[in-house]
Design a protein around this motif. Structure first.
Motif, short mmCIF file in Angstrom:
data_model
loop_
_atom_site.label_atom_id
_atom_site.label_comp_id
_atom_site.label_asym_id
_atom_site.label_seq_id
_atom_site.Cartn_x
_atom_site.Cartn_y
_atom_site.Cartn_z
N ALA A 181 11.00 -8.89 1.54
CA ALA A 181 11.29 -7.47 1.25
C ALA A 181 10.00 -6.71 0.94
CB ALA A 181 12.28 -7.36 0.09
N VAL A 182 9.07 -7.36 0.24
CA VAL A 182 7.78 -6.73 -0.06
C VAL A 182 6.91 -6.66 1.18
CG1 VAL A 182 5.61 -7.05 -1.30
CG2 VAL A 182 7.78 -7.26 -2.52
N LEU A 183 6.85 -7.73 1.95
CA LEU A 183 6.01 -7.73 3.15
C LEU A 183 6.43 -6.64 4.13
CD1 LEU A 183 5.56 -11.54 3.96
CD2 LEU A 183 4.10 -10.03 2.59
N ALA A 184 7.73 -6.37 4.19
CA ALA A 184 8.22 -5.35 5.12
C ALA A 184 7.60 -3.98 4.84
CB ALA A 184 9.75 -5.26 5.04
N ARG A 185 7.22 -3.74 3.59
CA ARG A 185 6.64 -2.44 3.22
C ARG A 185 5.22 -2.28 3.75
NH1 ARG A 185 7.78 -2.97 -3.11
NH2 ARG A 185 6.10 -1.41 -3.19
N ARG A 201 4.16 -3.48 6.86
CA ARG A 201 4.07 -3.56 8.31
C ARG A 201 4.01 -2.16 8.91
NH1 ARG A 201 8.45 -7.66 7.60
NH2 ARG A 201 7.39 -9.68 7.48
N GLY A 202 3.30 -2.08 10.04
CA GLY A 202 3.18 -0.79 10.72
C GLY A 202 1.99 0.00 10.20
N ALA A 203 2.07 1.32 10.35
CA ALA A 203 0.99 2.20 9.90
C ALA A 203 1.05 2.36 8.39
CB ALA A 203 1.11 3.56 10.59
N ILE A 204 -0.04 2.01 7.72
CA ILE A 204 -0.09 2.12 6.27
C ILE A 204 -1.42 2.76 5.87
CG2 ILE A 204 1.36 0.07 5.93
CD1 ILE A 204 -1.23 -1.43 5.07
N GLU A 205 -1.52 3.14 4.61
CA GLU A 205 -2.79 3.60 4.06
C GLU A 205 -3.29 2.57 3.07
OE1 GLU A 205 -2.56 7.61 2.54
OE2 GLU A 205 -3.16 8.37 4.50
N GLN A 206 -4.59 2.35 3.09
CA GLN A 206 -5.18 1.28 2.30
C GLN A 206 -6.44 1.79 1.61
OE1 GLN A 206 -7.32 -2.07 4.35
NE2 GLN A 206 -5.50 -3.22 3.72
N VAL A 207 -6.55 1.56 0.31
CA VAL A 207 -7.77 1.90 -0.42
C VAL A 207 -8.76 0.76 -0.25
CG1 VAL A 207 -8.78 2.39 -2.68
CG2 VAL A 207 -6.51 3.30 -2.10
N ASP A 220 -2.70 -5.46 -2.70
CA ASP A 220 -1.55 -4.56 -2.72
C ASP A 220 -0.23 -5.32 -2.69
OD1 ASP A 220 -3.36 -2.49 -2.79
OD2 ASP A 220 -3.19 -2.01 -0.65
N ILE A 221 -0.18 -6.42 -1.95
CA ILE A 221 1.04 -7.24 -1.93
C ILE A 221 1.27 -7.84 -3.31
CG2 ILE A 221 2.03 -9.39 -1.04
CD1 ILE A 221 0.70 -8.70 1.67
N GLY A 222 0.20 -8.32 -3.95
CA GLY A 222 0.34 -8.86 -5.30
C GLY A 222 0.84 -7.82 -6.28
N GLU A 223 0.33 -6.61 -6.15
CA GLU A 223 0.78 -5.53 -7.04
C GLU A 223 2.25 -5.23 -6.80
OE1 GLU A 223 -0.28 -0.83 -7.86
OE2 GLU A 223 -1.81 -2.15 -7.01
N ALA A 224 2.66 -5.19 -5.53
CA ALA A 224 4.06 -4.91 -5.20
C ALA A 224 4.99 -6.02 -5.69
CB ALA A 224 4.21 -4.72 -3.69
N LEU A 225 4.46 -7.25 -5.78
CA LEU A 225 5.27 -8.36 -6.30
C LEU A 225 5.33 -8.37 -7.82
CD1 LEU A 225 4.07 -11.23 -3.92
CD2 LEU A 225 6.36 -10.23 -3.99
#
Length: 297
Positions: free
Chosen positions: A107-111, A113-119, A183-188
């Protein structure tokens, strides 16, 4: 004595972890024996995997490889954040890792995928007011970094345990896998840092066609040069335009051509009789202009 027959081409090197991309290039140059060379997309010292090295006139196609999509196998260590966003940095914070099943991770990884913005990370070669971010980071400074648009074409969970995730990532140029792990770690909810990274593909090349640095250093110069892929292998995504002998001679002189039977629009590979000439641009009406030409010899 200068080597008058030095070839041009692309060496697919499997860089070991623990050395810089420039160091790997330097060692390969000593074996290949061609001074004009460059790499296409730096791998951090902690990372291993595919490093496409361009020798001789193949350096003219390096820019196309810099823009190519890349594929990685990455390991994210959960519960620990670092100032560099990878295992080489100083620990900033430790958190308990919540119980995570595959569905929660997916569920987190799905966020992402695709076009994203990254710092981008502070420990990067990007510049702020003329200074490299990693130079500022070494002084203990942190500055605002505007987010950058990237594309995550594929983000697949390979494996996981209580403290780590193993991921397969295919992404556009400019993507920081360290920042993706962060960012994945933060989302988890627990934070994370990149603890392992291996590049397995850099379009159109694959790690399966590469040579390990140690194996390369056991070869003679001629054996090593035999591994060089032709420069146009980097351009297989572009349509090919075939010219006759007269047209090829004009193109080699930098002249524009008209009246070609080609419906392509945009950049193309140009070939004369049995020869790769370089990159040109078609306007869709049979007009071809040179963009980057290879000289004979």
């Amino acid at each position: 004595m200068k080597d008058q027959q030095a070839p041009s081409g692309i060496l697919l090197l499997d860089k070991p972890a623990g050395i810089t991309s420039n160091a790997a290039l330097g060692r390969a140059k000593r074996i290949i024996g061609i001074k004009k060379a460059g790499h296409t997309g730096t791998l951090d010292p902690m990372a291993s995997g595919l490093l496409a090295l361009c020798f001789g006139q193949a350096t003219k196609v390096a820019g196309f490889l810099l823009d190519a999509d890349k594929t990685y196998e990455a390991e994210a260590c959960l519960g620990v954040t670092t100032d560099s966003e990878d295992a080489e940095g100083e620990v900033l914070e430790r958190k308990a890792v919540p119980a995570l099943d595959e569905a929660a991770i997916e569920a987190v990884l799905a966020r992402f995928r695709g076009a994203i913005e990254q710092v981008p990370p502070m420990h990067s070669a990007l510049k702020h007011k003329g200074q490299r971010l990693y130079d500022l980071a070494r002084k203990g400074e942190t500055v605002e970094r505007p987010p950058r648009a990237v594309v995550i074409h594929e983000l697949e969970l390979i494996d996981h345990d209580e403290q780590s995730l193993r991921l397969k990532v295919t992404c556009s140029k400019g993507t920081y896998i360290r920042s993706l792990a962060r960012d994945i770690g933060e989302a988890l909810g627990c934070g994370a840092h990149l603890s392992g990274l291996r590049r397995t593909a850099s379009a159109p090349f694959d790690i399966r066609d590469s040579v390990e640095l140690e194996a390369l250093e056991s070869l003679t110069r001629d054996q090593a040069r035999a591994l060089l892929a032709p420069p146009d292998r980097a351009l297989e995504h572009l349509p090919a335009v075939e010219l006759d002998e007269q047209q090829a001679a004009r193109m080699a002189q930098g002249q524009r051509l008209a009246g070609l039977r080609a419906s392509h629009s945009g950049q193309v590979r140009i070939y004369g009789p049995g020869t790769f000439l370089g990159v040109g641009e078609m306007d869709g009406m049979g007009h071809l202009k040179p963009v980057r030409l290879f000289t004979a010899g």
